[in-house]
Design a protein around this motif. Structure first.
Motif, PDB file in Angstrom:
ATOM      1  N   ARG A  60       4.715   2.595   3.650  1.00  0.00           N
ATOM      2  CA  ARG A  60       4.269   3.217   4.911  1.00  0.00           C
ATOM      3  C   ARG A  60       5.318   3.014   6.004  1.00  0.00           C
ATOM      4  O   ARG A  60       5.528   3.888   6.851  1.00  0.00           O
ATOM      5  CB  ARG A  60       2.932   2.588   5.345  1.00  0.00           C
ATOM      6  N   ASP A  65       2.354  -1.345   2.459  1.00  0.00           N
ATOM      7  CA  ASP A  65       2.954  -1.694   3.757  1.00  0.00           C
ATOM      8  C   ASP A  65       4.432  -1.300   3.789  1.00  0.00           C
ATOM      9  O   ASP A  65       4.919  -0.743   4.776  1.00  0.00           O
ATOM     10  CB  ASP A  65       2.867  -3.215   3.993  1.00  0.00           C
ATOM     11  N   GLU A  70      -0.651   7.557   1.174  1.00  0.00           N
ATOM     12  CA  GLU A  70      -0.353   6.227   1.739  1.00  0.00           C
ATOM     13  C   GLU A  70      -1.330   5.884   2.874  1.00  0.00           C
ATOM     14  O   GLU A  70      -0.956   5.226   3.849  1.00  0.00           O
ATOM     15  CB  GLU A  70       1.087   6.170   2.284  1.00  0.00           C
ATOM     16  N   GLY A  71      -2.560   6.371   2.771  1.00  0.00           N
ATOM     17  CA  GLY A  71      -3.563   6.152   3.819  1.00  0.00           C
ATOM     18  C   GLY A  71      -3.590   7.365   4.728  1.00  0.00           C
ATOM     19  O   GLY A  71      -2.571   7.740   5.313  1.00  0.00           O
ATOM     20  N   SER A 107       9.922  10.887  -0.882  1.00  0.00           N
ATOM     21  CA  SER A 107       8.804  10.367  -1.681  1.00  0.00           C
ATOM     22  C   SER A 107       9.303   9.677  -2.940  1.00  0.00           C
ATOM     23  O   SER A 107       8.845   8.591  -3.284  1.00  0.00           O
ATOM     24  CB  SER A 107       7.928  11.533  -2.143  1.00  0.00           C
ATOM     25  N   SER A 121      -9.339   6.889  -0.629  1.00  0.00           N
ATOM     26  CA  SER A 121      -9.223   6.001   0.532  1.00  0.00           C
ATOM     27  C   SER A 121      -9.801   4.621   0.233  1.00  0.00           C
ATOM     28  O   SER A 121      -9.466   3.650   0.906  1.00  0.00           O
ATOM     29  CB  SER A 121      -9.961   6.606   1.727  1.00  0.00           C
ATOM     30  N   SER A 169       2.715  10.501  -7.738  1.00  0.00           N
ATOM     31  CA  SER A 169       4.068  11.045  -7.567  1.00  0.00           C
ATOM     32  C   SER A 169       4.946  10.572  -8.719  1.00  0.00           C
ATOM     33  O   SER A 169       4.929   9.386  -9.070  1.00  0.00           O
ATOM     34  CB  SER A 169       4.692  10.549  -6.256  1.00  0.00           C
TER      35      SER A 169
HETATM   36  P1  TGC Z   1     -10.159  -5.107   2.693  1.00  0.00           P
HETATM   37  O1  TGC Z   1     -11.377  -5.896   2.336  1.00  0.00           O
HETATM   38  O2  TGC Z   1      -9.864  -4.794   4.113  1.00  0.00           O
HETATM   39  O3  TGC Z   1      -8.860  -5.843   2.091  1.00  0.00           O
HETATM   40  C1  TGC Z   1      -8.807  -6.311   0.730  1.00  0.00           C
HETATM   41  C2  TGC Z   1      -7.718  -7.357   0.674  1.00  0.00           C
HETATM   42  O4  TGC Z   1      -6.455  -6.746   0.969  1.00  0.00           O
HETATM   43  C3  TGC Z   1      -5.858  -7.351   2.125  1.00  0.00           C
HETATM   44  N1  TGC Z   1      -5.178  -6.285   2.870  1.00  0.00           N
HETATM   45  C4  TGC Z   1      -3.862  -6.112   2.837  1.00  0.00           C
HETATM   46  N2  TGC Z   1      -2.895  -6.835   2.251  1.00  0.00           N
HETATM   47  C5  TGC Z   1      -1.634  -6.410   2.415  1.00  0.00           C
HETATM   48  N3  TGC Z   1      -1.317  -5.296   3.097  1.00  0.00           N
HETATM   49  C6  TGC Z   1      -2.261  -4.531   3.698  1.00  0.00           C
HETATM   50  N4  TGC Z   1      -1.950  -3.413   4.340  1.00  0.00           N
HETATM   51  C7  TGC Z   1      -3.618  -4.943   3.585  1.00  0.00           C
HETATM   52  N5  TGC Z   1      -4.797  -4.443   4.024  1.00  0.00           N
HETATM   53  C8  TGC Z   1      -5.760  -5.269   3.575  1.00  0.00           C
HETATM   54  C9  TGC Z   1      -7.012  -7.967   2.878  1.00  0.00           C
HETATM   55  O5  TGC Z   1      -6.597  -9.021   3.692  1.00  0.00           O
HETATM   56  C10 TGC Z   1      -7.895  -8.449   1.728  1.00  0.00           C
HETATM   57  O6  TGC Z   1      -7.325  -9.624   1.189  1.00  0.00           O
HETATM   58  P2  TGC Z   1      -8.245 -10.798   0.583  1.00  0.00           P
HETATM   59  O7  TGC Z   1      -7.281 -11.852   0.196  1.00  0.00           O
HETATM   60  O8  TGC Z   1      -9.180 -11.164   1.709  1.00  0.00           O
HETATM   61  O9  TGC Z   1      -8.969 -10.172  -0.572  1.00  0.00           O
HETATM   62  O10 TGC Z   1     -10.174  -3.804   1.807  1.00  0.00           O
HETATM   63  P3  TGC Z   1     -11.106  -2.524   1.896  1.00  0.00           P
HETATM   64  O11 TGC Z   1     -11.613  -2.257   0.520  1.00  0.00           O
HETATM   65  O12 TGC Z   1     -12.102  -2.656   3.018  1.00  0.00           O
HETATM   66  O13 TGC Z   1     -10.064  -1.349   2.246  1.00  0.00           O
HETATM   67  C11 TGC Z   1      -9.290  -1.377   3.363  1.00  0.00           C
HETATM   68  C12 TGC Z   1      -8.482  -0.071   3.533  1.00  0.00           C
HETATM   69  C13 TGC Z   1      -9.399   1.113   3.682  1.00  0.00           C
HETATM   70  C14 TGC Z   1      -7.655  -0.231   4.784  1.00  0.00           C
HETATM   71  C15 TGC Z   1      -7.572   0.143   2.306  1.00  0.00           C
HETATM   72  O14 TGC Z   1      -8.270   0.258   1.150  1.00  0.00           O
HETATM   73  C16 TGC Z   1      -6.619   1.299   2.464  1.00  0.00           C
HETATM   74  O15 TGC Z   1      -5.551   1.131   3.017  1.00  0.00           O
HETATM   75  N6  TGC Z   1      -6.973   2.530   1.956  1.00  0.00           N
HETATM   76  C17 TGC Z   1      -6.043   3.633   1.889  1.00  0.00           C
HETATM   77  C18 TGC Z   1      -5.611   3.840   0.460  1.00  0.00           C
HETATM   78  C19 TGC Z   1      -4.180   4.228   0.348  1.00  0.00           C
HETATM   79  O16 TGC Z   1      -3.377   4.113   1.260  1.00  0.00           O
HETATM   80  N7  TGC Z   1      -3.798   4.669  -0.839  1.00  0.00           N
HETATM   81  C20 TGC Z   1      -2.428   4.996  -1.112  1.00  0.00           C
HETATM   82  C21 TGC Z   1      -2.206   5.256  -2.580  1.00  0.00           C
HETATM   83  S1  TGC Z   1      -0.495   5.225  -3.023  1.00  0.00           S
HETATM   84  C22 TGC Z   1       0.132   6.608  -2.333  1.00  0.00           C
HETATM   85  O17 TGC Z   1      -0.465   7.360  -1.633  1.00  0.00           O
HETATM   86  C23 TGC Z   1       1.532   6.853  -2.672  1.00  0.00           C
HETATM   87  S2  TGC Z   1       2.189   8.279  -2.051  1.00  0.00           S
HETATM   88  C24 TGC Z   1       3.714   8.021  -2.621  1.00  0.00           C
HETATM   89  C25 TGC Z   1       4.753   8.968  -2.147  1.00  0.00           C
HETATM   90  O18 TGC Z   1       4.972   9.992  -2.815  1.00  0.00           O
HETATM   91  O19 TGC Z   1       5.472   8.576  -1.158  1.00  0.00           O
END
Ligand code: TGC
Ligand code: FAD
Length: 392
Positions: free
Chosen positions: A251, A248, A371-372, A98, A145, A171
């Protein structure tokens, strides 16, 4: 102190798909983990402390910015080497991996990809050498999320930005010198800002009482009218796609890392099953235990091939976000199931810190969430194949 007898499974000779450089990097990291991580990790996880003495060694093996160019202090390696490093480090402990994921993919990557040259020169070499530790603030108390709903925001005050809000589940925040923070401007557009420890109004309280990732430090980020210099805004990308682009990369590393945790559980359970005698035979001779072990090696082998192919696509810049989601989800789930089965093979011994399995199992409960989450990645695949968004 515990001895580390780990032998990596390679049932389909996946090593033959790797280059000499990949194997060198993988073996150097593996040796380092055996020497530096295994002997101390149980003690640090038990006392819920990050072993700060590992920071220098992590930097030396190249785990801080493996794919960041050498000009900025990174190791300049390809994506498969990066993945193999994460696999080996998570074989030691998910919390230590991490630290590397956050430093490399969530702090160095956005500064490298979205920052300007001055920011790259100022921050990247210090992060690569481990002199500075960074953290990444996306999640908020009411937006996990759904990070697009974030309320942390900043105002343009002419000669600086004024930042307010809070992030949680961050973290490394309590020990970080800098935080890459995602916040909305007055138009509601998301931007990345580099916030430095010592800025007035910026605090990082630690989160206690975790049963998972105990050797990784977690905390909050609180911004109470923090004056952030204008030169600390990452200028080259904005919108939710900016932080998601960093995810990305992280993950992808987790998809490899989870294989390491699974390998360690499998290897430990296999050795134990061959040695442990019940009813006059090693328990490995019983069909029920063989079923568990045979299914484990099958799943590990499938995951190895999945990540190798994903790494190849990533090296060619052809890997999609949805492909990365599939690998993260599959491999972490696979590792968690293997940890649970492996723990049962060890019977009562499986719950002790004398073996790594229970620690991996508890760690993976965070890895399957951060990370999702497992379900969010399924919805990403669902949307990719059907064209319908089932999040909202
Ligand atoms: P949505 O409308 O789908 O997308 C918004 C804009 O983002 C673009 N996009 C991406 N770009 C790059 N990489 C990706 N994976 C992308 N996914 C989407 C998309 O094309 C769009 O661009 P634009 O130009 O049209 O504005 O967004 P949404 O609000 O519907 O949400 C989509 C969703 C649910 C998939 C997203 O919000 C998500 O992945 N949620 C999960 C949140 C998450 O993973 N949080 C992690 C926090 S950091 C963490 O946990 C660190 S742990 C660290 C450790 O200790 O290892
Ligand atoms: P929620 O979003 O509240 O989800 C709760 C449940 O609801 C989950 O099962 C989820 O899958 C489900 N759910 C949510 N939305 C939907 C939907 N649309 N459809 C169906 N089901 C849904 N964040 C950072 O920014 N930086 C870090 O460094 C960081 N480190 C972390 C370290 C640890 C140890 C942990 C545990 C978390 C960390 N996180 C970090 C936060 C992490 O990314 C979030 O916990 C994660 O994204 C989930 O958010 P949540 O906890 O708010 O859960």
């Amino acid at each position: 102190m515990s001895s580390d007898l780990f032998q990596a499974p390679d049932y389909y000779q996946v090593d033959e798909l790797l280059s000499e450089e990949h194997i060198l990097v993988r073996n150097a990291t593996r040796d380092w983990v055996k020497k530096e991580v295994t002997p101390i990790i149980n003690e640090y996880a038990q006392k819920a402390e990050y072993p700060t003495q590992l920071t220098k060694g992590l930097a030396e093996v190249g785990a801080f910015g493996p794919y960041i160019p050498e000009t900025y202090g990174g190791a300049g390696l390809d994506q498969i080497s990066y993945g193999l490093m994460m696999q080996e480090i998570e074989r030691g402990d998910s919390g230590i991996r991490s630290t590397c994921s956050v430093q490399s993919s969530l702090v160095m990557y956005p500064i490298y990809a979205y920052g300007n040259e001055e920011q790259r020169k100022k921050y990247l070499p210090k992060l690569a050498s481990g002199e500075w530790i960074g953290c990444f603030g996306l999640t908020e108390p009411n937006y996990g999320s759904n990070p697009g709903g974030m309320v942390t925001h900043y105002k343009d005050m002419g000669d600086h930005y004024l930042l307010n809000g809070a992030k949680m589940w961050i973290s490394n925040s309590p020990m970080a010198q800098i935080a890459v923070v995602w916040a909305k401007n007055e138009e509601g557009r998301i931007h990345g800002l580099i916030v430095e420890r010592g800025m007035e109004g910026f605090t990082t309280p630690e989160t206690h009482n975790k049963w998972s990732l105990r050797a990784s430090i977690t905390g909050e980020l609180v911004f109470d009218n923090v004056k952030v210099p204008k030169e600390n805004l990452l200028p080259n990308k904005s919108g939710l796609g900016a932080p998601l682009g960093c995810l990305d990369s992280a993950r992808y590393g987790i998809a490899w890392g989870a294989i390491g945790a699974a390998m360690d559980c499998y290897d430990t359970a296999l050795r134990y099953a061959k040695e442990r005698v019940q009813f006059d035979k090693p328990i490995a001779a019983y069909q029920l235990q063989q079923k568990k072990l045979a299914e484990m090696i099958t799943e590990i082998t499938k995951a190895q091939l999945l990540t190798w192919r994903l790494g190849t696509l990533k090296n060619e810049k052809r890997a999609t976000s949805a492909q990365i989601s599939m690998a993260k989800r599959n491999n972490v789930d696979m590792a968690l199931k293997i940890a649970r089965e492996a723990r049962q093979i060890l019977g009562g011994m499986g719950i002790t810190g004398d073996y790594s399995i229970m620690r991996h199992m508890m760690n993976l409960e965070s890895v399957v969430t951060y990370e999702g989450t497992h379900d969010i990645h399924l919805l990403i695949t669902g949307m990719d194949i059907t064209g319908h968004n089932a999040f909202k």
